[in-house]
Design an enzyme around this catalytic site. Structure first.
Site, PDB file in Angstrom:
ATOM      1  N   ALA B  37       0.944   5.364   2.999  1.00  0.00           N
ATOM      2  CA  ALA B  37      -0.420   6.253   3.356  1.00  0.00           C
ATOM      3  C   ALA B  37      -0.817   6.195   1.607  1.00  0.00           C
ATOM      4  O   ALA B  37      -0.646   6.197   0.656  1.00  0.00           O
ATOM      5  CB  ALA B  37       0.532   7.370   3.690  1.00  0.00           C
ATOM      6  N   THR B  38      -2.086   6.101   2.339  1.00  0.00           N
ATOM      7  CA  THR B  38      -3.268   6.201   0.906  1.00  0.00           C
ATOM      8  C   THR B  38      -4.604   6.118   1.779  1.00  0.00           C
ATOM      9  O   THR B  38      -4.797   6.347   2.639  1.00  0.00           O
ATOM     10  CB  THR B  38      -2.874   4.383   1.217  1.00  0.00           C
ATOM     11  OG1 THR B  38      -1.710   4.449  -0.529  1.00  0.00           O
ATOM     12  CG2 THR B  38      -4.414   3.907   0.234  1.00  0.00           C
ATOM     13  N   THR B  39      -5.857   6.563   0.809  1.00  0.00           N
ATOM     14  CA  THR B  39      -6.867   6.303   0.701  1.00  0.00           C
ATOM     15  C   THR B  39      -7.587   5.311   0.209  1.00  0.00           C
ATOM     16  O   THR B  39      -7.485   5.494  -0.940  1.00  0.00           O
ATOM     17  CB  THR B  39      -7.128   7.801   0.364  1.00  0.00           C
ATOM     18  OG1 THR B  39      -7.109   8.292   1.516  1.00  0.00           O
ATOM     19  CG2 THR B  39      -8.998   7.283   1.175  1.00  0.00           C
ATOM     20  N   SER B 176      -4.367   6.157   5.281  1.00  0.00           N
ATOM     21  CA  SER B 176      -4.499   7.915   6.221  1.00  0.00           C
ATOM     22  C   SER B 176      -5.506   8.215   6.304  1.00  0.00           C
ATOM     23  O   SER B 176      -5.389   9.193   7.208  1.00  0.00           O
ATOM     24  CB  SER B 176      -3.097   8.189   6.523  1.00  0.00           C
ATOM     25  OG  SER B 176      -2.955   8.259   4.700  1.00  0.00           O
TER      26      SER B 176
END
Lengths: 246, 257
Positions: B37-39, B176
């Site tokens: 999960a990351t941006t 995410s």
């Protein structure tokens, strides 16, 4: 033939003579350690003589282009496999030369039924400070010498090379400016290429300066620079004479 | 004296020759808790391509760390933004870094942009078993300089988890929190003043920081940007002449102005 030891020795001696003869017209390559990095320099007539090997490593060589290429490729392969399986910091010239290139060159030279490698090489490793800069002078038969810092060269014939190395060491002392050192290396290159180091006396500075300029007309001066303070992992940069203001 | 690689300049085939290629996983044995999960996102601005990412790594509802570098300089003309499972993503970055440099040094010329884009696609395809199991999914962004046009121009590419590659016209986002980011970028591109492609560097950095802050409002797996707590994004810029990092100090200055 090889069952008789003296014949084998004779064959080896013949190979040395052959290699010496083939390399005779090779253009010398030179390098020097400076506070800001390592400079490598060669003068060619189209074929490359100075190469990047890895992040902090470079090679300069003279000889047959195909043989230089084989050794360059072997060194690059070994360095990248080492860096990938361990870490880039683990790539060292001592291991590349001592355990890789030198034994291979020696084996190759002693296999008397195949052609020997026609190369004389200079390899450089950039340290985090000048005192850690390392040079390897690698010969066609796998023999090598190491040197920490200073200036160094590789030529095709041992006697002029020894005289030139002594002259370069004396004249390099105290010099830290990159352009000034490149000028000195070019003077040494000219004296070697024109066989002036065995002359008595060695030509004066003005003559040496004019000499290299005249002799490099129509040729390519290749300069490699390993920049100590570069923020990038790959420290090698190709430079031109114009970049150095010469 | 040197062995020659089956494909000249191909680092992966060199690894195979040395029997050093990584083992492939073919079967699922059980559920594993993954850190993911990351941006991450990239958009064209007036000075080139800006690529940014938050610095948070999570495993389920656990924050593993807030100090991850997800924008990775592959070489002087390419950037990778990693979203997905870090173990796989960072290994892909390492393979690309070594492969591109190996090719450049051994072949005495840089790998073309299409070949770079496909090299990443190949790694994603090789990762298919892990992707299908849901334990090794990686959905990266890639930015590289197209040297075939004059003047050379940075381009952005995005991928699906199976390795399909797409060129982004104005922007791309992954992870995410990317839904939020894409909506804002789309809005700004159509109605904003200035549009992202017209922004100068300080404007682009301010915009990128605000994008991440907004994404973190809606996605707990995205770390935000908060100058008060010295929490900043990783921001790198790709121009025709190379990569530059916008340091935390520079971000602080820009956000303060």
């Amino acid at each position: 033939m090889t069952e008789e030891p003296y014949r084998w020795l004779e064959a080896i001696a013949n190979r040395r003579e052959y290699v010496g003869e083939q390399l005779k017209s090779g253009s010398p390559v030179l390098a020097a350690s400076l506070p800001d990095g390592i400079i490598l320099l060669g003068v060619g007539s189209g074929q490359s003589k100075v190469f990047e090997l890895f992040d902090r490593h470079a090679l300069a060589g003279l000889g047959h282009p195909a043989d230089i290429e084989k050794i360059r490729q072997a060194a690059i392969d070994a360095a990248h496999v080492e860096a990938f399986t361990r870490a880039p910091e683990d790539v060292s010239l001592r291991r590349l030369v001592g355990f890789g290139l030198s034994p291979q060159l020696k084996t190759h030279f002693e296999q008397i039924f195949s052609a020997p490698s026609l190369v004389e090489l200079l390899l450089a490793e950039l340290g985090s400070e000048p005192a850690q800069d390392l040079f390897f002078r690698l010969h066609y038969d796998g023999a090598f010498q190491t040197q920490t810092g200073g200036a160094i060269l590789a030529a095709s014939q041992p006697d002029p090379e020894a005289v030139a190395q002594k002259w370069l060491k004396e004249n390099f002392q105290g010099k830290t400016n990159r352009s000034e050192v490149a000028e000195l290396l070019l003077q040494a290159w000219w004296c070697l290429a024109e066989n002036k180091f065995l002359a008595d006396p060695i030509p004066a500075e003005a003559q040496r300066k004019a000499g290299w300029r005249e002799a490099t007309k129509g040729k390519v001066i290749e300069i490699g620079w390993l920049a100590r303070q570069s923020p990038r992992a790959a420290k090698y940069q190709p430079l031109t004479i114009a970049d150095l203001g010469l | 004296m040197s062995h020659s690689t089956p494909i000249a300049g191909d680092f992966l085939s060199l690894l195979q020759e040395h029997k050093l290629a990584s083992a492939r996983v073919d079967a699922a044995l059980g559920a594993v808790v993954q850190t993911q999960a990351t941006t991450v996102f990239a958009f064209h601005f007036a000075g080139g391509v800006l690529m940014a990412g938050d610095r948070r790594a999570t495993a389920g509802n656990i924050i593993v760390t807030d100090r991850v570098e997800k924008i990775i300089e592959i070489d002087s003309t390419s950037l990778l933004a990693v979203a997905g499972v870090p173990a796989t993503a960072f290994e892909m970055a390492r393979v690309l870094q070594t492969s591109f440099e190996y090719y450049r040094r051994s072949q005495l010329q840089a790998l073309s942009l299409p070949a770079r884009v496909r090299a990443l696609a190949r790694l994603l395809r090789d990762n298919l078993p892990m992707t299908m199991q849901g334990i090794g999914i990686v959905v990266p962004l890639f930015a590289g300089v197209d040297q075939t046009v004059s003047p050379a121009r940075p381009q952005i590419y995005f991928y699906d988890p199976l390795g399909a590659q797409f060129q982004a016209v104005g922007y791309a986002a992954s992870g995410s929190g990317s839904g939020t980011i894409r909506s804002i970028l789309s809005f700004q591109e159509q109605y904003g003043q200035p549009r992202p492609s017209q922004m100068d560097l300080p404007e682009a950095v301010r915009f990128a920081s605000r994008l991440l802050s907004t994404a973190s409002e809606f996605d707990s797996a995205t770390g935000g940007v908060n100058p008060a707590t010295d929490t900043f994004a990783t921001i790198k810029v790709l121009k025709a002449d190379g990569v530059a990092t916008v340091t935390e100090e520079q971000q602080k200055e820009i956000l303060r102005a």
